[in-house]
Design an enzyme around this catalytic site. Structure first.
Site, PDB file in Angstrom:
ATOM      1  N   ARG A 103     -12.471   5.551   3.597  1.00  0.00           N
ATOM      2  CA  ARG A 103     -11.416   5.097   4.515  1.00  0.00           C
ATOM      3  C   ARG A 103     -11.765   5.652   5.880  1.00  0.00           C
ATOM      4  O   ARG A 103     -11.871   6.866   6.074  1.00  0.00           O
ATOM      5  CB  ARG A 103     -10.043   5.586   4.064  1.00  0.00           C
ATOM      6  CG  ARG A 103      -8.978   5.425   5.136  1.00  0.00           C
ATOM      7  CD  ARG A 103      -7.587   5.664   4.638  1.00  0.00           C
ATOM      8  NE  ARG A 103      -7.127   4.558   3.829  1.00  0.00           N
ATOM      9  CZ  ARG A 103      -5.845   4.200   3.684  1.00  0.00           C
ATOM     10  NH1 ARG A 103      -4.894   4.868   4.303  1.00  0.00           N
ATOM     11  NH2 ARG A 103      -5.513   3.183   2.916  1.00  0.00           N
ATOM     12  N   HIS A 130      -8.781  -4.454   4.751  1.00  0.00           N
ATOM     13  CA  HIS A 130      -8.154  -3.616   3.713  1.00  0.00           C
ATOM     14  C   HIS A 130      -8.209  -4.408   2.393  1.00  0.00           C
ATOM     15  O   HIS A 130      -7.170  -4.793   1.842  1.00  0.00           O
ATOM     16  CB  HIS A 130      -6.722  -3.275   4.105  1.00  0.00           C
ATOM     17  CG  HIS A 130      -6.158  -2.096   3.367  1.00  0.00           C
ATOM     18  ND1 HIS A 130      -6.857  -1.412   2.381  1.00  0.00           N
ATOM     19  CD2 HIS A 130      -4.947  -1.483   3.455  1.00  0.00           C
ATOM     20  CE1 HIS A 130      -6.094  -0.435   1.917  1.00  0.00           C
ATOM     21  NE2 HIS A 130      -4.933  -0.458   2.548  1.00  0.00           N
ATOM     22  N   GLN A 133      -6.189  -3.438  -0.858  1.00  0.00           N
ATOM     23  CA  GLN A 133      -4.769  -3.789  -0.779  1.00  0.00           C
ATOM     24  C   GLN A 133      -4.566  -5.258  -1.155  1.00  0.00           C
ATOM     25  O   GLN A 133      -3.654  -5.592  -1.918  1.00  0.00           O
ATOM     26  CB  GLN A 133      -4.260  -3.531   0.648  1.00  0.00           C
ATOM     27  CG  GLN A 133      -2.794  -3.865   0.834  1.00  0.00           C
ATOM     28  CD  GLN A 133      -1.883  -2.964   0.030  1.00  0.00           C
ATOM     29  OE1 GLN A 133      -1.974  -1.758   0.107  1.00  0.00           O
ATOM     30  NE2 GLN A 133      -0.982  -3.547  -0.763  1.00  0.00           N
ATOM     31  N   ASP A 212       3.735  -5.800   7.559  1.00  0.00           N
ATOM     32  CA  ASP A 212       3.087  -4.483   7.614  1.00  0.00           C
ATOM     33  C   ASP A 212       3.603  -3.782   8.876  1.00  0.00           C
ATOM     34  O   ASP A 212       4.235  -4.417   9.738  1.00  0.00           O
ATOM     35  CB  ASP A 212       1.558  -4.661   7.664  1.00  0.00           C
ATOM     36  CG  ASP A 212       0.796  -3.345   7.541  1.00  0.00           C
ATOM     37  OD1 ASP A 212       1.411  -2.321   7.174  1.00  0.00           O
ATOM     38  OD2 ASP A 212      -0.413  -3.331   7.828  1.00  0.00           O
ATOM     39  N   CYS A 253       2.778  -3.650   2.356  1.00  0.00           N
ATOM     40  CA  CYS A 253       1.746  -2.763   1.796  1.00  0.00           C
ATOM     41  C   CYS A 253       2.112  -1.286   1.919  1.00  0.00           C
ATOM     42  O   CYS A 253       1.475  -0.450   1.277  1.00  0.00           O
ATOM     43  CB  CYS A 253       0.402  -3.049   2.441  1.00  0.00           C
ATOM     44  SG  CYS A 253       0.435  -2.863   4.219  1.00  0.00           S
ATOM     45  N   ARG A 281      -2.047  -1.263  -7.008  1.00  0.00           N
ATOM     46  CA  ARG A 281      -3.269  -0.752  -6.400  1.00  0.00           C
ATOM     47  C   ARG A 281      -4.154  -0.122  -7.484  1.00  0.00           C
ATOM     48  O   ARG A 281      -5.358  -0.351  -7.540  1.00  0.00           O
ATOM     49  CB  ARG A 281      -2.932   0.309  -5.330  1.00  0.00           C
ATOM     50  CG  ARG A 281      -2.259  -0.213  -4.074  1.00  0.00           C
ATOM     51  CD  ARG A 281      -3.200  -1.047  -3.225  1.00  0.00           C
ATOM     52  NE  ARG A 281      -4.400  -0.341  -2.869  1.00  0.00           N
ATOM     53  CZ  ARG A 281      -4.532   0.440  -1.802  1.00  0.00           C
ATOM     54  NH1 ARG A 281      -3.526   0.587  -0.962  1.00  0.00           N
ATOM     55  NH2 ARG A 281      -5.687   1.024  -1.526  1.00  0.00           N
TER      56      ARG A 281
HETATM   57  N1   CP Z   1      -1.138   0.669   1.727  1.00  0.00           N
HETATM   58  C1   CP Z   1      -1.912   1.766   1.914  1.00  0.00           C
HETATM   59  O1   CP Z   1      -3.127   1.668   2.092  1.00  0.00           O
HETATM   60  O2   CP Z   1      -1.226   2.940   1.831  1.00  0.00           O
HETATM   61  P1   CP Z   1      -1.831   4.375   2.253  1.00  0.00           P
HETATM   62  O3   CP Z   1      -2.151   4.282   3.732  1.00  0.00           O
HETATM   63  O4   CP Z   1      -0.728   5.344   1.941  1.00  0.00           O
HETATM   64  O5   CP Z   1      -3.060   4.618   1.451  1.00  0.00           O
END
Ligand code: CP
Length: 296
Positions: A103, A130, A133, A212, A253, A281
């Protein structure tokens, strides 16, 4: 037959058939959480250069359920923070683990990692994408409606990395994706996405309405006030949901900011499937890890 993908950076690595098979396997994983030991006695490195709750928890728990060991690598604890290159990091991790999740901000960094790694690399969120997700979101739709082909998903708000991944992965699964965003916040044109600045147009006939946060991790704090002002008409509310198809569900999300991009009554209401998304997830990523790390 499509070749087995080596990495998962944007979702475009999968064919439509592979995506549907992965989602079927995720349904099975959900029903049989300890049913696969594809990672038995193997480790997966998880590099976090940005904050996370869902991604970290779902990957760590999912890897453990697959018999493996999640290795959390926060940048500040590694030699990356002291200037070691991505290339050298890729070489070293590849000698020790079965796969690498990352990430970060720049997509180029993830592509460089994948170029030099000899084990699968998974994008756990970048500025542009992403895809993990989006897998969980399609699993949520698949479980709600029993199929994906022909469904419509309306995304309202900031045309960000989540919107882009939904458009890419949705198109692979035969899901029509419409994105409503104001000028300056719209998604760049990607395969299959219908773009509009009118949320009422986007939600027409939609089976799911998705939003989002308006200020994401990769946005500057200085831009926050202007973003909130521009995006205010795009709030996911009961009124907007009522304009979608009968039986439409609300998706997000997370993390959520009730009163901004989503109302509290939608976030905790009967039509949300938001907490299912968060759980999904884990199941979707387990199916992905099995596909990437299983026998070839
Ligand atoms: N939706 C998501 O990626 O959540 P986090 O940022 O908490 O990992």
């Amino acid at each position: 037959m499509s070749a087995q993908p080596t990495d998962f950076l944007t979702g475009e690595e999968l064919s439509g058939g592979q995506l549907l098979e992965l989602l079927e396997r995720a349904v099975w994983m959900k029903a049989n959480p300890l049913g696969s030991d594809v990672l038995a006695r193997r480790s997966v490195a998880l590099i976090f250069q940005r904050h996370s709750t869902r991604t970290r928890v779902s990957f760590e728990a999912g890897i453990t359920e697959l018999g493996g060991h999640p290795l959390l690598l926060r940048t500040e604890d590694t030699q990356l923070a002291r200037g070691e290159s991505i290339r050298d990091t890729a070489y070293v991790l590849s000698r020790n683990v079965a796969a690498i999740g990352i990430r970060t901000g720049p997509d180029a960094l993830v592509r460089e990692l994948a170029q030099h790694a000899s084990v699968p690399v998974i994008n756990m969120l970048t500025a542009e994408h992403h895809p993990c997700q989006a897998l969980a979101d399609l699993l949520t739709l698949r479980q709600e409606f029993g199929h994906l082909q022909g469904l419509k998903l309306a995304y309202v708000g900031d045309g960000n990395n989540v919107a882009r991944s939904l458009a890419i992965v949705g198109a692979l699964a035969g899901v029509e994706v419409a994105v409503a965003a104001p000028s300056g916040y719209q998604l760049d044109p990607v395969a299959g996405a219908q773009l509009t600045d009118d949320p009422m147009v986007a939600v027409q006939g939609a089976n799911a309405v998705y939003t989002d946060v308006w200020v994401s991790m990769n946005d500057s704090p200085e831009s926050a006030a202007a973003r909130v002002e521009a995006l205010r008409p795009y709030q996911l509310s009961d009124q907007l949901l009522a304009a979608a198809a009968p039986g439409a569900i609300a998706l997000h999300c997370l993390p959520a900011h009730p009163g901004e991009e989503v109302t509290e009554s939608v976030l905790y209401g009967e039509r949300q499937r938001i907490w299912d998304q968060a759980e999904n997830r884990r199941h979707a990523q387990k199916a992905l890890l099995e596909l990437l790390c299983g026998p070839r």
